[in-house]
Design a protein around this motif. Structure first.
Motif, PDB file in Angstrom:
ATOM      1  N   CYS A 119       0.853  -1.202   0.000  1.00  0.00           N
ATOM      2  CA  CYS A 119       0.000   0.000   0.000  1.00  0.00           C
ATOM      3  C   CYS A 119       0.881   1.241   0.000  1.00  0.00           C
ATOM      4  O   CYS A 119       1.797   1.367   0.814  1.00  0.00           O
ATOM      5  CB  CYS A 119      -0.909   0.002   1.233  1.00  0.00           C
ATOM      6  N   ASN A 145      -6.612   4.375  -4.618  1.00  0.00           N
ATOM      7  CA  ASN A 145      -6.841   3.035  -4.075  1.00  0.00           C
ATOM      8  C   ASN A 145      -7.073   1.989  -5.159  1.00  0.00           C
ATOM      9  O   ASN A 145      -7.791   1.017  -4.955  1.00  0.00           O
ATOM     10  CB  ASN A 145      -8.000   3.057  -3.071  1.00  0.00           C
ATOM     11  N   ARG A 146      -6.386   2.154  -6.272  1.00  0.00           N
ATOM     12  CA  ARG A 146      -6.557   1.223  -7.386  1.00  0.00           C
ATOM     13  C   ARG A 146      -6.110  -0.189  -7.030  1.00  0.00           C
ATOM     14  O   ARG A 146      -6.656  -1.165  -7.545  1.00  0.00           O
ATOM     15  CB  ARG A 146      -5.745   1.746  -8.580  1.00  0.00           C
ATOM     16  N   ILE A 147      -5.092  -0.316  -6.161  1.00  0.00           N
ATOM     17  CA  ILE A 147      -4.540  -1.645  -5.867  1.00  0.00           C
ATOM     18  C   ILE A 147      -5.167  -2.253  -4.607  1.00  0.00           C
ATOM     19  O   ILE A 147      -4.726  -3.302  -4.150  1.00  0.00           O
ATOM     20  CB  ILE A 147      -3.005  -1.586  -5.696  1.00  0.00           C
ATOM     21  N   HIS A 148      -6.150  -1.616  -4.038  1.00  0.00           N
ATOM     22  CA  HIS A 148      -6.587  -1.993  -2.690  1.00  0.00           C
ATOM     23  C   HIS A 148      -7.695  -3.043  -2.656  1.00  0.00           C
ATOM     24  O   HIS A 148      -8.159  -3.510  -3.686  1.00  0.00           O
ATOM     25  CB  HIS A 148      -6.956  -0.720  -1.918  1.00  0.00           C
ATOM     26  N   ILE A 150     -11.078  -5.319  -2.007  1.00  0.00           N
ATOM     27  CA  ILE A 150     -12.523  -5.269  -2.263  1.00  0.00           C
ATOM     28  C   ILE A 150     -13.268  -6.241  -1.351  1.00  0.00           C
ATOM     29  O   ILE A 150     -14.489  -6.243  -1.308  1.00  0.00           O
ATOM     30  CB  ILE A 150     -12.860  -5.575  -3.740  1.00  0.00           C
ATOM     31  N   LEU A 241      -3.058  -7.485  -9.537  1.00  0.00           N
ATOM     32  CA  LEU A 241      -4.285  -6.730  -9.285  1.00  0.00           C
ATOM     33  C   LEU A 241      -5.324  -7.714  -8.758  1.00  0.00           C
ATOM     34  O   LEU A 241      -5.999  -7.473  -7.767  1.00  0.00           O
ATOM     35  CB  LEU A 241      -4.768  -6.056 -10.568  1.00  0.00           C
ATOM     36  N   GLY A 302     -15.986  -1.815  -3.662  1.00  0.00           N
ATOM     37  CA  GLY A 302     -14.875  -1.029  -4.153  1.00  0.00           C
ATOM     38  C   GLY A 302     -14.797   0.297  -3.432  1.00  0.00           C
ATOM     39  O   GLY A 302     -15.750   0.716  -2.766  1.00  0.00           O
ATOM     40  N   HIS A 305     -11.314   3.767  -7.174  1.00  0.00           N
ATOM     41  CA  HIS A 305     -10.355   3.367  -8.216  1.00  0.00           C
ATOM     42  C   HIS A 305     -10.263   1.850  -8.390  1.00  0.00           C
ATOM     43  O   HIS A 305      -9.840   1.372  -9.429  1.00  0.00           O
ATOM     44  CB  HIS A 305      -8.968   3.913  -7.882  1.00  0.00           C
ATOM     45  N   ASN A 306     -10.606   1.108  -7.353  1.00  0.00           N
ATOM     46  CA  ASN A 306     -10.460  -0.359  -7.432  1.00  0.00           C
ATOM     47  C   ASN A 306     -11.782  -1.057  -7.756  1.00  0.00           C
ATOM     48  O   ASN A 306     -11.851  -2.284  -7.694  1.00  0.00           O
ATOM     49  CB  ASN A 306      -9.860  -0.923  -6.139  1.00  0.00           C
ATOM     50  N   LYS A 309     -11.920  -4.182  -9.928  1.00  0.00           N
ATOM     51  CA  LYS A 309     -11.477  -5.500  -9.477  1.00  0.00           C
ATOM     52  C   LYS A 309     -12.653  -6.473  -9.290  1.00  0.00           C
ATOM     53  O   LYS A 309     -12.480  -7.679  -9.370  1.00  0.00           O
ATOM     54  CB  LYS A 309     -10.719  -5.396  -8.151  1.00  0.00           C
TER      55      LYS A 309
END
Lengths: 331, 164
Positions: A119, A145-148, A150, A241, A302, A305-306, A309
């Motif tokens: 993070c 927070n694209r990589i965070h 869900i 991802l 989500g 940004h994530n 996913k």
């Protein structure tokens, strides 16, 4: 890096004793994550206990037909070990999908379990982070927070566990062997990592001073029908991802047993036995696979940004199950 | 704790490019800093200092690692080979020669790490195709983008020379 003391342990008892006697002592093996965290001043141990000389480098067959991997066996050695390649190809694939050859040569089996999240906010000491500085807040929730996470996140933390290897170990239902001040014990893999809840500073259920000594794999490796599917921004050398580890035991064209774990979506490798139950006793079928994907994300949320996913999990699960039925990633 | 180890510095023995050295090191000294700052072996580069770029790649007991993430004190007793130790006298290592013949660099900054990494790749013996070379060299970045020629150089070194 901060200044710290250095102890080189020569046996497990000495290592555990040294850890119990130092407030902020930490074990070090490959160092690929810890040294980096120390350079960023995210970690500042008062003492490092070097465990690389401990006799934890064996890969041995177990009486129950399983395989035990010593905590100091490198990620490269595990991935290319003949028993792993032939009986647990899912584990080999997952390891080779992560990091670079140099890092895999350094990184240990035990250390891979204990690596910390990537993070951005955890890694930036100038910003709040409940994992790094409990109670300071979580800028990721309303930040980049694209990589965070869900699944399984809390208001306190939406970080994900970064390991590929651990996703395979979750699907294989491995056992983690540890030794600490109170003696040795075994931890089921599903219980080893924890969800953040209100204590995101704790990644695992390890007690203070406990040392990982080995990871044991059960006899069933799902060698004929397994796959590790990793979706990432680059074709190589990037964190997942979303990733999916699948192991199936096929009986006369029917799914006899199914294991499925997700990476990149939660604070721990995400295994959902109710999703596996949907597959058991069924004929492989795309509609069934889609239903399993839908079931896995039924509680997914989500943060902006994530959001992508959630759809990515649905689709990756279908593809991974198709691959596993066909016999593996290249089948 | 071993004799000679205090909290300030530790006595270690390292074989570096064939020479055995006895050194006192602080525990927080990385292998990369020891090589560059103490031993003057500046071939290995500090690109990112976080294990992401591969410019610091050296061989420890024949295995390629990121020297920036390795504490020197933990390598006590090991044998380290850097780019400076690959040639035999005036005879370049076959990979050094292949990099020259294939024009496998532009600015050259990443090249020592690329070549040490490629030496490790050949020793590991898992690469059979250009795709596998690319995958197994992904820990070494080249900002000039010399990748096609790097792959060609390693591919050439993998094959027995026909003109030899």
């Amino acid at each position: 890096m901060n200044r710290f003391g250095y102890t080189r342990a020569s046996d497990v008892g000495e290592a555990v004793h040294a850890a119990a006697n130092g407030d902020a002592a930490q074990f070090i093996a490959g160092g690929t994550n810890l040294v980096d965290l120390m350079k960023e001043r995210i970690a500042a141990p008062s003492r490092l206990i070097d465990i690389t000389r401990l006799p934890l480098r064996a890969v041995k067959s177990l009486p129950d037909g399983g395989l035990e991997i010593g905590a100091l066996v490198s990620n490269s050695e595990v991935a290319s070990h003949p028993e792993v390649v032939s009986r647990y190809p899912l584990l080999s694939q997952a390891i080779l999908a992560g990091a670079s050859p140099q890092l895999r040569n350094m990184a240990s089996t035990g250390g891979n379990l204990l690596q910390r999240t990537r993070c951005y906010y955890f890694y930036d000491a100038a910003l709040p982070c409940n994992k790094r500085a409990p109670g300071s807040g979580c800028p990721a929730r309303d930040g980049v927070n694209r990589i965070h996470a869900i699944l399984g996140a809390s208001e306190h933390c939406i970080a994900v566990h970064p390991s590929d290897m651990c996703v395979a170990l979750a699907a294989l239902a491995a056992t983690v062997h540890v030794t600490g001040p109170a003696g040795a014990r075994a931890i089921e893999f599903a219980e080893f990592h924890r969800l953040p809840g209100d204590a995101p500073e704790r990644d695992t259920t390890l007690q203070p001073g406990e040392l990982v000594t080995a990871v044991a794999l059960p006899r069933e490796g799902f060698a004929a029908h397994s796959t590790y599917l990793k979706v990432r921004d680059r074709h190589s050398y990037a964190f997942a991802l979303v990733s999916v580890a699948v192991g199936l035991r096929m009986v006369d064209g029917t799914i006899g047993e199914a294991r499925l774990a997700l990476g990149g979506v939660a604070h721990k490798p995400w295994r959902d036995p109710t999703a596996e139950a949907l597959l058991r006793g069924q004929k492989p079928d795309d509609a069934l696979f889609a239903a399993v994907g839908e079931h896995l994300v039924r509680d997914a949320r989500g943060c902006g940004h994530n959001d992508f996913k959630i759809a990515l999990v649905r689709r990756a699960v279908v593809r991974a199950l198709q691959q596993a039925v066909a016999g593996g990633p290249r089948a | 704790m071993l004799p000679g180890m205090g909290d300030d510095t530790c006595a270690i023995t390292l074989k570096v490019n064939g020479s055995t050295l006895r050194l006192q090191v602080a525990p927080w000294t990385t292998l990369l800093d020891l090589l560059r700052e103490r031993l003057g072996l500046t071939g290995s580069k500090k690109g990112c200092d976080h294990g992401q770029c591969g410019a610091c790649t050296v061989l420890v007991d024949g295995v390629r690692i990121n020297s920036c993430l390795s504490l020197a004190v933990m390598r006590d007793g090991a044998s380290v080979t850097t780019i400076e130790g690959l040639a035999e006298g005036d005879a370049l290592h076959p990979l050094q020669q292949a990099f020259i013949e294939n024009d496998a660099f532009q600015c050259g900054y990443c090249t020592p790490g690329q070549i040490c990494s490629a030496v490790g790749l050949l020793a590991e013996g898992h690469a059979r195709s250009d795709d596998q070379i690319r995958e197994l060299m992904s820990g070494n970045l080249c900002r000039c983008g010399a990748y096609p020629n790097i792959v060609a150089a390693i591919g050439q070194a993998m094959r027995p020379r026909r003109d030899a």
